[in-house]
Enzyme design. Structure first.
Site, PDB file in Angstrom:
ATOM      1  N   ARG A  34      -0.269  -0.808  12.287  1.00 31.33           N
ATOM      2  CA  ARG A  34      -1.333  -1.412  11.470  1.00 31.33           C
ATOM      3  C   ARG A  34      -2.495  -1.911  12.336  1.00 31.33           C
ATOM      4  O   ARG A  34      -3.625  -1.996  11.863  1.00 31.33           O
ATOM      5  CB  ARG A  34      -0.759  -2.536  10.606  1.00 31.33           C
ATOM      6  CG  ARG A  34      -0.017  -1.968   9.402  1.00 31.33           C
ATOM      7  CD  ARG A  34       0.547  -3.029   8.497  1.00 31.33           C
ATOM      8  NE  ARG A  34       1.031  -2.391   7.268  1.00 31.33           N
ATOM      9  CZ  ARG A  34       1.727  -3.017   6.338  1.00 31.33           C
ATOM     10  NH1 ARG A  34       2.042  -4.281   6.473  1.00 31.33           N
ATOM     11  NH2 ARG A  34       2.097  -2.377   5.247  1.00 31.33           N
ATOM     12  N   LYS A 196      11.169  -6.124  -1.017  1.00 34.90           N
ATOM     13  CA  LYS A 196      10.218  -6.717  -1.974  1.00 34.90           C
ATOM     14  C   LYS A 196      10.551  -6.248  -3.388  1.00 34.90           C
ATOM     15  O   LYS A 196       9.830  -5.468  -4.010  1.00 34.90           O
ATOM     16  CB  LYS A 196       8.793  -6.307  -1.620  1.00 34.90           C
ATOM     17  CG  LYS A 196       8.277  -7.005  -0.375  1.00 34.90           C
ATOM     18  CD  LYS A 196       6.853  -6.573  -0.107  1.00 34.90           C
ATOM     19  CE  LYS A 196       6.332  -7.190   1.177  1.00 34.90           C
ATOM     20  NZ  LYS A 196       5.065  -6.577   1.595  1.00 34.90           N
ATOM     21  N   GLY A 353       5.079  -0.773   5.758  1.00 39.83           N
ATOM     22  CA  GLY A 353       5.158  -1.354   7.105  1.00 39.83           C
ATOM     23  C   GLY A 353       6.487  -1.083   7.795  1.00 39.83           C
ATOM     24  O   GLY A 353       6.530  -0.556   8.915  1.00 39.83           O
ATOM     25  N   GLY A 376       3.607  -1.110  -1.144  1.00 40.76           N
ATOM     26  CA  GLY A 376       3.333  -1.387  -2.557  1.00 40.76           C
ATOM     27  C   GLY A 376       2.093  -0.637  -3.040  1.00 40.76           C
ATOM     28  O   GLY A 376       2.088  -0.045  -4.123  1.00 40.76           O
TER      29      GLY A 376
HETATM   30  C1  3PG Z   1       2.562  -4.924   2.892  1.00 38.47           C
HETATM   31  O1  3PG Z   1       3.235  -5.275   3.878  1.00 38.47           O
HETATM   32  O2  3PG Z   1       2.972  -4.097   2.061  1.00 38.47           O
HETATM   33  C2  3PG Z   1       1.170  -5.452   2.732  1.00 38.47           C
HETATM   34  O3  3PG Z   1       0.785  -6.181   3.852  1.00 38.47           O
HETATM   35  C3  3PG Z   1       1.049  -6.264   1.454  1.00 38.47           C
HETATM   36  O4  3PG Z   1       1.840  -7.409   1.519  1.00 38.47           O
HETATM   37  P1  3PG Z   1       2.229  -8.187   0.163  1.00 38.47           P
HETATM   38  O5  3PG Z   1       3.215  -7.306  -0.567  1.00 38.47           O
HETATM   39  O6  3PG Z   1       2.850  -9.476   0.622  1.00 38.47           O
HETATM   40  O7  3PG Z   1       0.983  -8.370  -0.621  1.00 38.47           O
HETATM   41 MG    MG Z   2       5.489  -4.977   4.416  1.00 34.64          MG
END
Ligand code: 3PG
Ligand code: MG
Length: 399
Positions: A34, A196, A353, A376
């Site tokens: 990144r 997530k 990431g 995401g």
């Molecule tokens: C990620 O790691 O996908 C981006 O940096 C976005 O992060 P977030 O899902 O916390 O908004």
């Molecule tokens: Mg991430």
């Protein structure tokens, strides 16, 4: 959309939104992709005598200062990476502090601003805050496609007050994803993992219509296993999302999308100091166990199943891959993808990431048709939705 060709930027104070949400383990950056992504934009802005103010989030500190999420530790890495002697650092987004540093900076110098998610206004997209912040700069550049699915001050709000320009990495991501998805080769399989769960689960519901198969691993899978009535012990889950997981299972059935969940998993008693590491069938997980990776029968099923696709899209590790030995499942899936890429005509794209970190670690970049920095945002793009950040750049009329 403004870009460096139709809107050259010279001698300006530039607010550069980047995604410095890099993977870190024990204070060490495990993957610098990144940072690498914004290098071209940084070089362009430095060459044209701009003062550059790097703006990013790091983690999810929920609107309050938290030393664990400070971006300060990145200054030395950024200085090495961008070949500069010094990176200035603004410890807060207070405009007096930013303006004071700005006055001491020479043209071509870079200042890193502290994590914008320490300000609750960021995620609330507070336009008063955006206006105030914008007053420190002449122009805004978005080079963070991977956060452009967020309707936050640093992505959309700020574009109401400054000329807003697409950076080189962002333009590149958008072009490549468009090329990839304009006429996708069918059938398509998706492999979705990662931690997530809340972000991704709601997206999945919209994706069951697009994919022929979805393979679910990582912490995502735990919520689905719970929805199917399995005991998943102390595993990471989102209880509130069990209903949503059930909806997805039902919808996928109606839409003929096959969902593949783990049938066996690697468990331990905890992640920080894992003991009693065992391979367990999903109907045999005990209360004191935590699911940390997919098991070998699951890997076999995935391998057999993936043979039949023309396109595979992958986002999110299949286990807690940053802690060994729970990287095995993810690494074996990478090997399966590698063999497919060598032996048949197939498009394989990956994003996110941690996913990029896993690919880099196994040095398998060449096996992928495209690797996106976005997780995401990549999934939202697949849905066919234009990211709020891209829309804001397109709609920006400030000269
Ligand atoms: C990620 O790691 O996908 C981006 O940096 C976005 O992060 P977030 O899902 O916390 O908004
Ligand atoms: Mg991430």
């Amino acid at each position: 959309m403004k870009n460096f060709n139709n809107y050259p930027i010279k001698n300006k104070k530039v607010l550069l939104r980047s995604d410095l949400n890099v993977p870190v383990k024990n204070g060490i950056i495990t993957d610098k992709t990144r940072i690498h992504a914004i290098k071209q934009t940084i070089n362009y802005l430095r060459k044209n005598n701009n003062k550059i103010f790097l703006l990013s989030h790091f983690g999810r500190p929920k609107g309050k200062f938290d030393n664990n999420f400070s971006l300060k530790f990145l200054c030395s890495t950024l200085a090495d990476y961008f070949l500069v002697n010094k990176i200035h650092f603004a410890p807060s987004l207070d405009i007096q502090i930013i303006n004071k540093i700005s006055r001491t900076m020479y043209k071509g110098e870079i200042c890193l601003l502290e994590n914008i998610r320490f300000c609750s206004e960021e995620e609330n997209n507070d336009l008063g805050f955006a206006k105030n912040l914008a007053s420190c700069f002449d122009v805004y550049v978005n080079d963070a496609f991977s956060v452009s699915h967020r309707n936050h001050v640093s992505i959309t709000g700020i574009t109401k007050f400054l000329p807003a320009v697409a950076g080189l990495a962002l333009s590149n991501e958008v072009d490549n994803l468009n090329k990839l998805l304009i006429n996708p080769n069918k059938p398509i399989a998706a492999i979705i993992g990662g931690s997530k769960v809340s972000t991704k689960l709601s997206l999945l519901n919209n994706l069951v219509g697009l994919f022929d198969t979805i393979i679910i691993g990582g912490a995502m899978a735990n919520t689905f296993l719970l929805a199917k009535g399995f005991n998943i012990g102390k595993s990471l889950i989102e209880k509130d999302l069990v209903k949503e997981a059930n909806n997805i299972l039902r919808n996928s059935n109606d839409l003929n999308c096959k969902i593949i969940l783990p049938i066996d998993v690697i468990c331990a008693d905890n992640l920080s100091n894992p003991k009693n590491i065992n391979l367990v069938k999903v109907n045999k997980i005990r209360k004191d166990q935590m699911v940390l990776d997919i098991g070998k029968s699951t890997i076999q099923i995935i391998q057999t199943h993936l043979k039949d696709f023309k396109m595979i899209l992958w986002n999110g590790p299949l286990g807690a891959f940053e802690t060994k030995p729970f990287d095995k499942g993810t690494n074996q899936i990478i090997q399966i993808l590698k063999n497919l890429s060598l032996n048949q005509d197939i498009i394989i794209a990956a994003g996110g990431g941690e996913t990029v970190a896993a690919i880099q670690e196994t040095k398998t970049e060449n096996c992928f048709s495209y690797i996106s920095n976005a997780g995401g945002a990549f999934l939202e793009w697949l849905e066919g939705k234009e990211s709020p950040g891209i829309k804001a750049l397109k709609e920006n009329r400030i000269p």
